[in-house]
Enzyme design. Structure first.
Site, PDB file in Angstrom:
ATOM      1  N   LYS A  11      13.429 -28.944  -1.279  1.00  0.00           N
ATOM      2  CA  LYS A  11      12.001 -29.278  -1.032  1.00  0.00           C
ATOM      3  C   LYS A  11      11.657 -30.794  -1.646  1.00  0.00           C
ATOM      4  O   LYS A  11      12.268 -31.331  -2.185  1.00  0.00           O
ATOM      5  CB  LYS A  11      11.032 -28.129  -2.079  1.00  0.00           C
ATOM      6  CG  LYS A  11      11.173 -26.664  -1.356  1.00  0.00           C
ATOM      7  CD  LYS A  11      10.315 -25.722  -2.065  1.00  0.00           C
ATOM      8  CE  LYS A  11      10.487 -24.582  -1.387  1.00  0.00           C
ATOM      9  NZ  LYS A  11       9.450 -23.448  -1.939  1.00  0.00           N
ATOM     10  N   TYR A  51       5.953 -21.233   7.167  1.00  0.00           N
ATOM     11  CA  TYR A  51       5.544 -20.337   6.239  1.00  0.00           C
ATOM     12  C   TYR A  51       4.680 -19.260   6.888  1.00  0.00           C
ATOM     13  O   TYR A  51       3.899 -18.757   5.986  1.00  0.00           O
ATOM     14  CB  TYR A  51       5.318 -20.998   5.020  1.00  0.00           C
ATOM     15  CG  TYR A  51       6.341 -21.407   4.196  1.00  0.00           C
ATOM     16  CD1 TYR A  51       7.253 -20.606   3.397  1.00  0.00           C
ATOM     17  CD2 TYR A  51       6.434 -22.728   3.835  1.00  0.00           C
ATOM     18  CE1 TYR A  51       8.281 -21.207   2.610  1.00  0.00           C
ATOM     19  CE2 TYR A  51       7.616 -23.315   3.150  1.00  0.00           C
ATOM     20  CZ  TYR A  51       8.312 -22.112   2.512  1.00  0.00           C
ATOM     21  OH  TYR A  51       9.309 -22.840   1.786  1.00  0.00           O
ATOM     22  N   ASN A 114       9.418 -25.601  -6.431  1.00  0.00           N
ATOM     23  CA  ASN A 114      10.455 -24.914  -6.832  1.00  0.00           C
ATOM     24  C   ASN A 114      11.784 -25.442  -6.467  1.00  0.00           C
ATOM     25  O   ASN A 114      12.723 -24.523  -6.049  1.00  0.00           O
ATOM     26  CB  ASN A 114      10.340 -23.384  -6.821  1.00  0.00           C
ATOM     27  CG  ASN A 114      10.213 -23.000  -5.414  1.00  0.00           C
ATOM     28  OD1 ASN A 114      10.097 -23.741  -4.551  1.00  0.00           O
ATOM     29  ND2 ASN A 114      10.212 -21.720  -5.427  1.00  0.00           N
ATOM     30  N   HIS A 117      14.152 -23.653  -0.866  1.00  0.00           N
ATOM     31  CA  HIS A 117      13.878 -22.570  -0.334  1.00  0.00           C
ATOM     32  C   HIS A 117      15.163 -21.980   0.384  1.00  0.00           C
ATOM     33  O   HIS A 117      15.988 -22.695   0.635  1.00  0.00           O
ATOM     34  CB  HIS A 117      13.006 -22.675   1.071  1.00  0.00           C
ATOM     35  CG  HIS A 117      12.908 -21.712   2.007  1.00  0.00           C
ATOM     36  ND1 HIS A 117      11.728 -20.906   1.624  1.00  0.00           N
ATOM     37  CD2 HIS A 117      13.480 -21.443   3.140  1.00  0.00           C
ATOM     38  CE1 HIS A 117      12.193 -19.948   2.752  1.00  0.00           C
ATOM     39  NE2 HIS A 117      12.908 -20.220   3.607  1.00  0.00           N
ATOM     40  N   GLU A 128      14.838 -19.244  11.060  1.00  0.00           N
ATOM     41  CA  GLU A 128      14.489 -20.541  10.310  1.00  0.00           C
ATOM     42  C   GLU A 128      15.584 -21.607  10.694  1.00  0.00           C
ATOM     43  O   GLU A 128      15.103 -22.797  10.551  1.00  0.00           O
ATOM     44  CB  GLU A 128      14.746 -20.327   8.940  1.00  0.00           C
ATOM     45  CG  GLU A 128      13.507 -19.320   8.453  1.00  0.00           C
ATOM     46  CD  GLU A 128      13.328 -19.076   6.973  1.00  0.00           C
ATOM     47  OE1 GLU A 128      14.386 -19.416   6.209  1.00  0.00           O
ATOM     48  OE2 GLU A 128      12.406 -18.092   6.482  1.00  0.00           O
TER      49      GLU A 128
HETATM   50  P1  CMP Z   1       9.910 -20.113  -1.149  1.00  0.00           P
HETATM   51  O1  CMP Z   1      11.246 -19.211  -1.235  1.00  0.00           O
HETATM   52  O2  CMP Z   1       9.965 -21.213  -0.374  1.00  0.00           O
HETATM   53  O3  CMP Z   1       9.044 -19.212  -0.511  1.00  0.00           O
HETATM   54  C1  CMP Z   1       7.475 -18.945  -0.294  1.00  0.00           C
HETATM   55  C2  CMP Z   1       7.054 -20.157  -1.292  1.00  0.00           C
HETATM   56  O4  CMP Z   1       5.839 -20.030  -1.875  1.00  0.00           O
HETATM   57  C3  CMP Z   1       7.753 -19.752  -2.551  1.00  0.00           C
HETATM   58  O5  CMP Z   1       9.254 -20.418  -2.695  1.00  0.00           O
HETATM   59  C4  CMP Z   1       6.995 -20.737  -3.776  1.00  0.00           C
HETATM   60  O6  CMP Z   1       7.311 -21.907  -3.760  1.00  0.00           O
HETATM   61  C5  CMP Z   1       5.729 -20.623  -3.149  1.00  0.00           C
HETATM   62  N1  CMP Z   1       4.724 -20.057  -4.127  1.00  0.00           N
HETATM   63  C6  CMP Z   1       3.682 -20.687  -4.623  1.00  0.00           C
HETATM   64  N2  CMP Z   1       3.176 -19.478  -5.493  1.00  0.00           N
HETATM   65  C7  CMP Z   1       3.640 -18.569  -5.138  1.00  0.00           C
HETATM   66  C8  CMP Z   1       3.438 -17.245  -5.795  1.00  0.00           C
HETATM   67  N3  CMP Z   1       2.371 -16.753  -6.707  1.00  0.00           N
HETATM   68  N4  CMP Z   1       4.327 -16.081  -5.355  1.00  0.00           N
HETATM   69  C9  CMP Z   1       5.205 -16.302  -4.430  1.00  0.00           C
HETATM   70  N5  CMP Z   1       5.577 -17.531  -3.939  1.00  0.00           N
HETATM   71  C10 CMP Z   1       4.640 -18.759  -4.207  1.00  0.00           C
END
Ligand code: CMP
Length: 143
Positions: A11, A51, A114, A117, A128
């Protein structure tokens, strides 16, 4: 049978902090082969479409804004039980809850920013991978 392919995205936070090389090395150490990779800057439409499954959730607007904030790096990855293994290797969504030694524990800043993904099912991995790489590209790259 579990598929041997999955998609990861390094990311924008991890690209900006120069962690892409360390993350790719970490994934390779865990047995993943990189079959395709690209550095891309997602548009709002592309980030929103990728997303779309989260549309309507409170964090969706912030997620889309973050994913278009800078370049990111989709990776098509291969190893046995690719989807399940990658999710274990990257750790929990929130780095505060991620197990020691996981990618997110090592490199993520927060639940939103984070670092990486990973596809959450074989069906989504197929969708994807197809979002970023064409069949023609993959045919030439996949071993
Ligand atoms: P990812 O695995 O990329 O899939 C969806 C993303 O939404 C997740 O990682 C997080 O980075 C982001 N996200 C932000 N806030 C939340 C939340 N409260 N719960 C879940 N995903 C979140």
């Amino acid at each position: 049978m579990a598929s041997n392919r999955t998609l990861a995205i390094i990311k924008p936070d991890a690209i900006a902090s120069g962690k892409a090389g360390l993350i790719i090395a970490h994934l390779q150490k865990e047995g993943f082969a990189v079959r395709a990779a690209r550095l891309v800057r997602l548009s709002k439409g592309e980030a929103g479409a990728f997303y779309a499954v989260h549309e309507g959730r409170p964090f969706y607007p912030e997620l889309v804004t973050f994913m278009m904030s800078g370049p990111c790096m989709p990776l098509a990855l291969e190893r046995a039980d690719a989807v399940g293994t990658l999710r274990t290797v990257i750790g929990a969504t929130d780095p505060a809850e991620a197990a020691p030694g996981t990618v997110r524990k090592l490199y993520a800043e927060s639940k939103g920013r984070n670092a990486i993904h990973a596809s959450d099912s074989d069906e989504n991995a197929t969708r994807e991978i197809g979002f970023f790489f064409t069949e023609g590209e993959l045919a030439g790259l996949w071993g």
